[in-house]
Scaffold this motif. Sequence first.
Motif, mmCIF file in Angstrom:
data_model
loop_
_atom_site.group_PDB
_atom_site.id
_atom_site.type_symbol
_atom_site.label_atom_id
_atom_site.label_comp_id
_atom_site.label_asym_id
_atom_site.label_seq_id
_atom_site.Cartn_x
_atom_site.Cartn_y
_atom_site.Cartn_z
ATOM 1 N N UNK A 114 0.811 -1.201 0.000
ATOM 2 C CA UNK A 114 0.000 0.000 0.000
ATOM 3 C C UNK A 114 0.846 1.254 0.000
ATOM 4 N N UNK A 115 0.164 2.401 0.021
ATOM 5 C CA UNK A 115 0.864 3.674 0.052
ATOM 6 C C UNK A 115 1.204 4.215 -1.316
ATOM 7 N N UNK A 116 0.781 3.516 -2.359
ATOM 8 C CA UNK A 116 1.045 3.973 -3.717
ATOM 9 C C UNK A 116 0.000 3.399 -4.652
ATOM 10 N N UNK A 117 -0.075 3.991 -5.828
ATOM 11 C CA UNK A 117 -0.967 3.490 -6.865
ATOM 12 C C UNK A 117 -0.122 2.631 -7.798
ATOM 13 N N UNK A 118 -0.502 1.368 -7.913
ATOM 14 C CA UNK A 118 0.244 0.432 -8.753
ATOM 15 C C UNK A 118 -0.534 0.219 -10.043
ATOM 16 N N UNK A 119 0.050 0.647 -11.150
ATOM 17 C CA UNK A 119 -0.574 0.480 -12.453
ATOM 18 C C UNK A 119 -0.252 -0.878 -13.050
ATOM 19 N N UNK A 120 -1.256 -1.507 -13.617
ATOM 20 C CA UNK A 120 -1.081 -2.779 -14.329
ATOM 21 C C UNK A 120 -1.351 -2.463 -15.799
ATOM 22 N N UNK A 121 -0.307 -2.549 -16.629
ATOM 23 C CA UNK A 121 -0.453 -2.199 -18.035
ATOM 24 C C UNK A 121 -0.067 -3.383 -18.909
ATOM 25 N N UNK A 122 -0.424 -3.307 -20.166
ATOM 26 C CA UNK A 122 -0.085 -4.351 -21.130
ATOM 27 C C UNK A 122 -1.063 -4.332 -22.281
#
Length: 195
Positions: free
Chosen positions: A26-34
Amino acid sequence: MIIFDDVSLSFGRHEIFKNISLELRGGKIIGITGANGAGKSTFLKLAGKILKPDSGSVNFSIEKKIAMISPEMKIYDSLTAQENLIFFAKLRGVNLSAEKILNLGERVGLDLKTFGKTPTENFSTGMKQRLKFAILLSVGANIWLLDEPTANLDDAGREKFFKEIQAAKVEKIILLATNDKAEVDICDEIIQLPL
Protein backbone atom coordinates in the motif's frame (compact mmCIF):
# COMPACT_ATOMS: atom_id res chain seq x y z
CA MET A 1 0.46 -6.42 1.31
CA ILE A 2 -0.96 -8.69 -1.35
CA ILE A 3 1.45 -11.58 -1.81
CA PHE A 4 1.60 -13.61 -5.05
CA ASP A 5 3.46 -16.83 -4.27
CA ASP A 6 4.46 -18.79 -7.40
CA VAL A 7 1.13 -18.09 -9.11
CA SER A 8 0.28 -19.71 -12.44
CA LEU A 9 -2.97 -19.49 -14.38
CA SER A 10 -4.09 -20.76 -17.77
CA PHE A 11 -7.34 -20.57 -19.68
CA GLY A 12 -7.45 -23.84 -21.60
CA ARG A 13 -4.12 -24.11 -23.39
CA HIS A 14 -3.44 -20.38 -23.15
CA GLU A 15 -1.01 -19.62 -20.32
CA ILE A 16 -1.75 -16.21 -18.80
CA PHE A 17 0.68 -16.20 -15.86
CA LYS A 18 3.52 -18.55 -14.98
CA ASN A 19 5.22 -18.77 -11.59
CA ILE A 20 4.65 -15.15 -10.53
CA SER A 21 5.98 -14.18 -7.12
CA LEU A 22 5.66 -10.58 -5.97
CA GLU A 23 4.50 -8.39 -3.10
CA LEU A 24 2.13 -5.48 -3.67
CA ARG A 25 2.28 -2.86 -0.92
CA GLY A 26 0.00 0.00 0.00
CA GLY A 27 0.86 3.67 0.05
CA LYS A 28 1.05 3.97 -3.72
CA ILE A 29 -0.97 3.49 -6.87
CA ILE A 30 0.24 0.43 -8.75
CA GLY A 31 -0.57 0.48 -12.45
CA ILE A 32 -1.08 -2.78 -14.33
CA THR A 33 -0.45 -2.20 -18.03
CA GLY A 34 -0.09 -4.35 -21.13
CA ALA A 35 -1.56 -5.08 -24.52
CA ASN A 36 -5.19 -6.11 -24.91
CA GLY A 37 -5.47 -9.70 -23.78
CA ALA A 38 -2.26 -9.54 -21.68
CA GLY A 39 -4.22 -10.31 -18.50
CA LYS A 40 -4.70 -6.95 -16.76
CA SER A 41 -8.27 -7.67 -15.62
CA THR A 42 -7.32 -11.24 -14.77
CA PHE A 43 -4.42 -9.96 -12.64
CA LEU A 44 -6.85 -7.80 -10.65
CA LYS A 45 -9.21 -10.75 -10.17
CA LEU A 46 -6.34 -12.89 -8.88
CA ALA A 47 -5.24 -10.08 -6.52
CA GLY A 48 -8.78 -9.85 -5.15
CA LYS A 49 -9.20 -13.63 -4.91
CA ILE A 50 -12.09 -13.45 -7.37
CA LEU A 51 -10.18 -16.00 -9.46
CA LYS A 52 -8.20 -18.87 -8.02
CA PRO A 53 -4.82 -19.64 -9.60
CA ASP A 54 -4.12 -23.06 -11.08
CA SER A 55 -1.10 -23.29 -8.79
CA GLY A 56 0.52 -21.12 -6.16
CA SER A 57 -1.41 -18.77 -3.91
CA VAL A 58 -2.45 -15.17 -3.36
CA ASN A 59 -2.53 -14.04 0.26
CA PHE A 60 -3.03 -10.86 2.26
CA SER A 61 -0.67 -9.85 5.06
CA ILE A 62 -3.71 -8.98 7.19
CA GLU A 63 -7.47 -9.37 6.67
CA LYS A 64 -8.59 -7.02 3.93
CA LYS A 65 -11.85 -5.60 2.62
CA ILE A 66 -11.88 -5.40 -1.18
CA ALA A 67 -13.87 -3.26 -3.62
CA MET A 68 -13.61 -3.27 -7.41
CA ILE A 69 -14.70 -1.17 -10.36
CA SER A 70 -14.64 -2.89 -13.74
CA PRO A 71 -16.42 -2.67 -17.07
CA GLU A 72 -18.16 -5.91 -16.02
CA MET A 73 -19.62 -4.35 -12.86
CA LYS A 74 -23.39 -4.09 -13.19
CA ILE A 75 -25.75 -1.76 -11.42
CA TYR A 76 -29.49 -2.29 -11.39
CA ASP A 77 -31.10 -0.20 -14.13
CA SER A 78 -34.56 -0.40 -12.57
CA LEU A 79 -33.27 1.02 -9.26
CA THR A 80 -32.55 4.68 -8.65
CA ALA A 81 -29.01 5.90 -7.97
CA GLN A 82 -29.82 6.13 -4.25
CA GLU A 83 -31.33 2.64 -4.19
CA ASN A 84 -28.26 1.20 -5.91
CA LEU A 85 -25.96 2.89 -3.39
CA ILE A 86 -28.00 1.68 -0.43
CA PHE A 87 -28.29 -1.86 -1.82
CA PHE A 88 -24.57 -2.36 -2.57
CA ALA A 89 -23.50 -0.75 0.72
CA LYS A 90 -25.87 -2.99 2.71
CA LEU A 91 -24.39 -6.05 1.00
CA ARG A 92 -21.11 -5.03 2.66
CA GLY A 93 -22.72 -4.28 6.03
CA VAL A 94 -22.71 -0.50 5.61
CA ASN A 95 -25.78 1.67 6.29
CA LEU A 96 -25.81 4.98 4.45
CA SER A 97 -27.55 8.07 5.78
CA ALA A 98 -29.19 10.53 3.38
CA GLU A 99 -26.35 12.96 4.13
CA LYS A 100 -23.69 10.34 3.34
CA ILE A 101 -25.40 9.50 0.03
CA LEU A 102 -25.35 13.16 -1.01
CA ASN A 103 -21.70 13.44 0.06
CA LEU A 104 -20.74 10.39 -2.02
CA GLY A 105 -22.46 11.91 -5.02
CA GLU A 106 -20.60 15.16 -4.50
CA ARG A 107 -17.25 13.36 -4.28
CA VAL A 108 -17.77 11.70 -7.67
CA GLY A 109 -19.51 14.63 -9.36
CA LEU A 110 -22.98 13.06 -9.49
CA ASP A 111 -25.74 15.43 -8.37
CA LEU A 112 -27.88 13.10 -6.26
CA LYS A 113 -30.21 15.92 -5.21
CA THR A 114 -31.31 16.08 -8.83
CA PHE A 115 -30.67 12.52 -10.06
CA GLY A 116 -30.79 10.44 -6.86
CA LYS A 117 -34.36 9.29 -7.45
CA THR A 118 -33.91 8.69 -11.18
CA PRO A 119 -33.76 5.06 -12.37
CA THR A 120 -30.23 4.43 -13.59
CA GLU A 121 -31.55 3.10 -16.92
CA ASN A 122 -31.87 6.81 -17.76
CA PHE A 123 -28.22 7.53 -16.88
CA SER A 124 -25.49 8.13 -19.42
CA THR A 125 -22.53 5.75 -19.42
CA GLY A 126 -20.43 8.39 -17.65
CA MET A 127 -23.08 8.90 -14.96
CA LYS A 128 -23.17 5.13 -14.37
CA GLN A 129 -19.38 5.13 -14.04
CA ARG A 130 -19.62 7.88 -11.41
CA LEU A 131 -22.23 5.83 -9.53
CA LYS A 132 -19.96 2.76 -9.59
CA PHE A 133 -17.19 4.84 -8.03
CA ALA A 134 -19.58 6.16 -5.37
CA ILE A 135 -20.44 2.53 -4.55
CA LEU A 136 -16.73 1.73 -4.20
CA LEU A 137 -16.23 4.73 -1.90
CA SER A 138 -19.25 3.77 0.22
CA VAL A 139 -17.99 0.42 1.47
CA GLY A 140 -14.77 1.50 3.19
CA ALA A 141 -12.55 -1.09 1.47
CA ASN A 142 -8.81 -1.03 2.06
CA ILE A 143 -7.98 -2.69 -1.28
CA TRP A 144 -9.19 -0.97 -4.44
CA LEU A 145 -9.08 -2.89 -7.69
CA LEU A 146 -9.70 -0.40 -10.49
CA ASP A 147 -10.14 -1.65 -14.04
CA GLU A 148 -10.18 1.32 -16.42
CA PRO A 149 -11.92 3.44 -13.76
CA THR A 150 -12.22 6.66 -15.77
CA ALA A 151 -13.58 5.10 -18.98
CA ASN A 152 -16.45 7.17 -20.43
CA LEU A 153 -15.84 10.12 -18.11
CA ASP A 154 -15.46 13.74 -19.11
CA ASP A 155 -12.42 15.73 -17.96
CA ALA A 156 -14.16 17.00 -14.80
CA GLY A 157 -15.12 13.45 -13.83
CA ARG A 158 -11.59 12.17 -14.43
CA GLU A 159 -10.17 14.93 -12.24
CA LYS A 160 -12.53 14.01 -9.38
CA PHE A 161 -11.58 10.33 -9.66
CA PHE A 162 -7.87 11.10 -9.77
CA LYS A 163 -8.18 13.33 -6.69
CA GLU A 164 -10.00 10.59 -4.73
CA ILE A 165 -7.53 7.89 -5.83
CA GLN A 166 -4.49 10.03 -4.94
CA ALA A 167 -5.95 10.85 -1.50
CA ALA A 168 -6.80 7.20 -0.80
CA LYS A 169 -3.40 5.71 -1.67
CA VAL A 170 -1.94 6.70 1.71
CA GLU A 171 -3.99 4.08 3.55
CA LYS A 172 -4.99 1.59 0.85
CA ILE A 173 -3.59 -0.84 -1.66
CA ILE A 174 -4.67 0.45 -5.06
CA LEU A 175 -4.20 -1.56 -8.24
CA LEU A 176 -5.20 0.21 -11.45
CA ALA A 177 -5.41 -1.77 -14.70
CA THR A 178 -5.16 0.54 -17.67
CA ASN A 179 -3.54 1.58 -20.92
CA ASP A 180 -4.92 5.12 -20.66
CA LYS A 181 -2.05 7.63 -20.51
CA ALA A 182 -3.74 9.92 -17.96
CA GLU A 183 -4.43 6.94 -15.66
CA VAL A 184 -0.87 5.64 -16.10
CA ASP A 185 0.48 9.11 -15.22
CA ILE A 186 -1.11 9.04 -11.73
CA CYS A 187 0.52 5.68 -10.90
CA ASP A 188 3.55 5.53 -8.64
CA GLU A 189 4.68 2.13 -9.91
CA ILE A 190 3.95 0.16 -13.08
CA ILE A 191 3.73 -3.58 -13.59
CA GLN A 192 3.96 -4.27 -17.31
CA LEU A 193 2.31 -7.49 -18.51
CA PRO A 194 3.31 -10.05 -19.53
CA LEU A 195 5.55 -10.51 -16.52
